[in-house]
Design a protein around this motif. Structure first.
Motif, PDB file in Angstrom:
ATOM      1  N   TYR A 114       0.847  -1.189   0.000  1.00 26.16           N
ATOM      2  CA  TYR A 114       0.000   0.000   0.000  1.00 26.16           C
ATOM      3  C   TYR A 114       0.886   1.244   0.000  1.00 26.16           C
ATOM      4  N   SER A 115       0.579   2.174  -0.896  1.00 29.14           N
ATOM      5  CA  SER A 115       1.358   3.409  -0.958  1.00 29.14           C
ATOM      6  C   SER A 115       0.849   4.414   0.064  1.00 29.14           C
ATOM      7  N   GLY A 116       1.724   5.337   0.422  1.00 35.55           N
ATOM      8  CA  GLY A 116       1.370   6.377   1.372  1.00 35.55           C
ATOM      9  C   GLY A 116       2.405   7.480   1.362  1.00 35.55           C
ATOM     10  N   THR A 117       2.258   8.423   2.269  1.00 37.97           N
ATOM     11  CA  THR A 117       3.167   9.557   2.385  1.00 37.97           C
ATOM     12  C   THR A 117       3.501   9.783   3.851  1.00 37.97           C
ATOM     13  N   ILE A 118       4.760  10.103   4.117  1.00 41.40           N
ATOM     14  CA  ILE A 118       5.189  10.439   5.479  1.00 41.40           C
ATOM     15  C   ILE A 118       4.939  11.933   5.698  1.00 41.40           C
ATOM     16  N   GLN A 119       4.129  12.265   6.686  1.00 38.88           N
ATOM     17  CA  GLN A 119       3.798  13.652   6.981  1.00 38.88           C
ATOM     18  C   GLN A 119       3.963  13.914   8.478  1.00 38.88           C
ATOM     19  N   THR A 120       4.033  15.190   8.840  1.00 36.86           N
ATOM     20  CA  THR A 120       3.930  15.533  10.250  1.00 36.86           C
ATOM     21  C   THR A 120       2.464  15.475  10.653  1.00 36.86           C
ATOM     22  N   ILE A 121       2.206  15.508  11.939  1.00 33.31           N
ATOM     23  CA  ILE A 121       0.826  15.497  12.409  1.00 33.31           C
ATOM     24  C   ILE A 121       0.154  16.856  12.206  1.00 33.31           C
ATOM     25  N   LYS A 122       0.959  17.867  11.804  1.00 32.06           N
ATOM     26  CA  LYS A 122       0.421  19.188  11.448  1.00 32.06           C
ATOM     27  C   LYS A 122       1.064  19.602  10.125  1.00 32.06           C
ATOM     28  N   PRO A 123       0.632  18.993   9.021  1.00 32.64           N
ATOM     29  CA  PRO A 123       1.339  19.185   7.762  1.00 32.64           C
ATOM     30  C   PRO A 123       0.981  20.449   6.991  1.00 32.64           C
ATOM     31  N   SER A 124      -0.045  21.180   7.402  1.00 30.29           N
ATOM     32  CA  SER A 124      -0.511  22.318   6.609  1.00 30.29           C
ATOM     33  C   SER A 124      -0.354  23.635   7.366  1.00 30.29           C
ATOM     34  N   VAL A 125       0.385  24.580   6.743  1.00 27.24           N
ATOM     35  CA  VAL A 125       0.503  25.911   7.358  1.00 27.24           C
ATOM     36  C   VAL A 125      -0.824  26.672   7.277  1.00 27.24           C
ATOM     37  N   HIS A 126      -1.684  26.305   6.342  1.00 29.25           N
ATOM     38  CA  HIS A 126      -2.986  26.963   6.252  1.00 29.25           C
ATOM     39  C   HIS A 126      -3.874  26.624   7.434  1.00 29.25           C
ATOM     40  N   ILE A 127      -3.590  25.499   8.064  1.00 27.48           N
ATOM     41  CA  ILE A 127      -4.382  25.082   9.222  1.00 27.48           C
ATOM     42  C   ILE A 127      -3.666  25.404  10.527  1.00 27.48           C
ATOM     43  N   SER A 128      -2.370  25.098  10.589  1.00 25.63           N
ATOM     44  CA  SER A 128      -1.631  25.193  11.857  1.00 25.63           C
ATOM     45  C   SER A 128      -0.673  26.373  11.929  1.00 25.63           C
ATOM     46  N   GLY A 129      -0.430  27.066  10.818  1.00 27.28           N
ATOM     47  CA  GLY A 129       0.420  28.251  10.860  1.00 27.28           C
ATOM     48  C   GLY A 129       1.797  27.968  11.404  1.00 27.28           C
ATOM     49  N   ASP A 130       2.244  28.805  12.335  1.00 26.95           N
ATOM     50  CA  ASP A 130       3.589  28.657  12.911  1.00 26.95           C
ATOM     51  C   ASP A 130       3.744  27.357  13.684  1.00 26.95           C
ATOM     52  N   GLU A 131       2.656  26.805  14.192  1.00 23.89           N
ATOM     53  CA  GLU A 131       2.743  25.523  14.894  1.00 23.89           C
ATOM     54  C   GLU A 131       3.253  24.435  13.949  1.00 23.89           C
ATOM     55  N   ALA A 132       2.855  24.506  12.680  1.00 25.81           N
ATOM     56  CA  ALA A 132       3.339  23.536  11.695  1.00 25.81           C
ATOM     57  C   ALA A 132       4.830  23.728  11.440  1.00 25.81           C
ATOM     58  N   ARG A 133       5.259  24.985  11.347  1.00 27.27           N
ATOM     59  CA  ARG A 133       6.665  25.273  11.081  1.00 27.27           C
ATOM     60  C   ARG A 133       7.560  24.891  12.262  1.00 27.27           C
ATOM     61  N   GLU A 134       7.074  25.123  13.459  1.00 27.58           N
ATOM     62  CA  GLU A 134       7.894  24.945  14.657  1.00 27.58           C
ATOM     63  C   GLU A 134       7.790  23.554  15.269  1.00 27.58           C
ATOM     64  N   LEU A 135       6.910  22.728  14.743  1.00 22.21           N
ATOM     65  CA  LEU A 135       6.731  21.383  15.290  1.00 22.21           C
ATOM     66  C   LEU A 135       8.044  20.610  15.227  1.00 22.21           C
ATOM     67  N   LYS A 136       8.444  20.005  16.309  1.00 29.85           N
ATOM     68  CA  LYS A 136       9.698  19.251  16.339  1.00 29.85           C
ATOM     69  C   LYS A 136       9.559  17.988  15.492  1.00 29.85           C
ATOM     70  N   ARG A 137      10.531  17.797  14.603  1.00 24.92           N
ATOM     71  CA  ARG A 137      10.499  16.626  13.718  1.00 24.92           C
ATOM     72  C   ARG A 137      11.098  15.422  14.431  1.00 24.92           C
ATOM     73  N   ILE A 138      10.247  14.714  15.131  1.00 23.59           N
ATOM     74  CA  ILE A 138      10.607  13.485  15.834  1.00 23.59           C
ATOM     75  C   ILE A 138       9.577  12.425  15.462  1.00 23.59           C
ATOM     76  N   PRO A 139       9.890  11.131  15.628  1.00 22.58           N
ATOM     77  CA  PRO A 139       8.945  10.085  15.207  1.00 22.58           C
ATOM     78  C   PRO A 139       7.544  10.254  15.783  1.00 22.58           C
ATOM     79  N   GLU A 140       7.452  10.729  17.032  1.00 23.76           N
ATOM     80  CA  GLU A 140       6.145  10.876  17.663  1.00 23.76           C
ATOM     81  C   GLU A 140       5.268  11.908  16.949  1.00 23.76           C
ATOM     82  N   ASN A 141       5.896  12.827  16.216  1.00 27.81           N
ATOM     83  CA  ASN A 141       5.144  13.872  15.513  1.00 27.81           C
ATOM     84  C   ASN A 141       4.994  13.591  14.019  1.00 27.81           C
TER      85      ASN A 141
END
Length: 345
Positions: A114-141
């Motif tokens: 099955y195909s898929g994409t690896i994303q953060t849990i807040k992948p859109s700046v239109h929704i999360s704004g700076d929270e998306a940019r500042e989210l720490k890139r760790i496996p849990e996120n």
């Protein structure tokens, strides 16, 4: 010596196209076995799936063993979330930022993909704004978003996806007209293609080797125990063919063979390193010597396992290691040239 670039790159492209994160390496090992049998090279497989090919030399009491590892980085399904996304756990060590937005494939136990994409849990700046940019890139996120109409964990389970299924990250392999090779997993599939081509070159040109020489393709190097067992008993020199790591403050290069003097596991054998460097100088092979502060190899694994052998580490220079990597055909050719000239001495 005259080496066939098309054959080298053909091996490399075929090897890169076969997904093989540590523990999920049967397909790549089957491919390598088929190629060895085509070349009529003697080999055996270990219980945990490594391959050891042997070419007889004039001296069969003092043996040399070269290694490369066919396993790569990857991930595994850690859990299925209530919304149908997949949590993941890493196989090997890499930065999550370098896989964000990458396509991937989930391989199930019953053979479905099955195909898929690896994303953060807040992948859109239109929704999360700076929270998306500042989210720490760790496996849990991070999470896998499947290319399936799934809305719950039960939807995902009905597809046959379960905890423990492998996640293979797309390689995005590109080879440019100017000889640059860009791909995930050049570490260490560039070296696997090098050893396979060396075996082909030996066979086609009926080379006489000074010593019986083994070619050990391991399949658990990225998790630390790849070549830790089963090396041929008469091995006196064990030479890991793995990546050099050019970058900030390093001496390595994408255009030469890189010879490691010391890494995290300590210094490699001084006399063996000197012999390799002298071979480069004698045959005018471009080389760089370097020290890697965050690195170990199959040679490190066999020393930790208690083998009494001399060890060395060499290989093509791979820029941006454990990320989206790059090398140049010149580095691959220099590595081949060193190995072939050395095994004839």
């Amino acid at each position: 010596m005259d080496y066939n670039k098309k054959e080298i790159l053909a091996y490399l492209k075929e090897i890169l196209a076969i997904s093989s994160p540590s523990g999920y390496t049967k397909n790549i090992m089957d491919y390598l076995i088929h190629e060895l049998e085509t070349l009529n090279i003697s080999y055996f497989t270990t219980i945990k799936g490594a391959i050891i090919a042997t070419v007889k030399g004039e001296n069969d009491e003092y043996e040399r063993t070269f290694s490369a590892h066919a396993d790569t980085l990857g991930a595994m399904v850690k859990s299925i979330k209530p919304n149908g996304a997949l949590a993941l756990t890493l196989i090997g060590n890499y930065m999550m930022s370098c896989v964000e937005g990458e396509n991937c494939t989930v391989e199930t136990l019953d053979g479905k993909s099955y195909s898929g994409t690896i994303q953060t849990i807040k992948p859109s700046v239109h929704i999360s704004g700076d929270e998306a940019r500042e989210l720490k890139r760790i496996p849990e996120n991070m999470e896998i978003i499947l290319d399936e109409k799934v809305f719950s964990n039960s939807d995902v389970e009905e597809l046959g996806i379960n905890v423990g299924d492998y996640i293979c990250i797309d390689t995005r392999t590109t080879i440019t007209e100017k000889g640059f090779i860009k791909s995930r997993y050049l570490d260490d599939k560039a070296s696997v293609s090098i050893l396979l081509y060396v075996l082909k070159y030996i066979t086609q040109n009926h080379l006489k080797l000074a010593y019986t020489t083994n070619f050990y393709i391991s399949n658990y190097e990225e998790v630390g125990h790849g070549a830790s067992s089963c090396i041929p008993q008469k091995t006196k020199e064990f030479i890991a063919v793995d990546m050099g790591a050019p970058g900030f403050s390093q001496n390595s290069s994408e255009y030469s063979v890189c010879i490691c003097a010391k890494d995290t596991s300590g210094p490699y054998d001084y006399e063996l390193r000197k012999n390799l460097i002298q071979t480069c100088r004698e045959y005018h092979i471009p080389y760089k010597t370097d020290i890697y502060p965050h690195y170990s190899s199959d040679a490190s694994a066999i020393l930790r396992a208690g083998w009494d052998v001399k060890t060395a580490l060499l290989g093509p220079g791979i820029f941006a290691s454990h990320a989206y990597e790059r090398t140049h055909i010149d580095s691959i050719l220099a590595t081949i040239d060193l190995i072939i000239n050395y095994i004839m001495k």
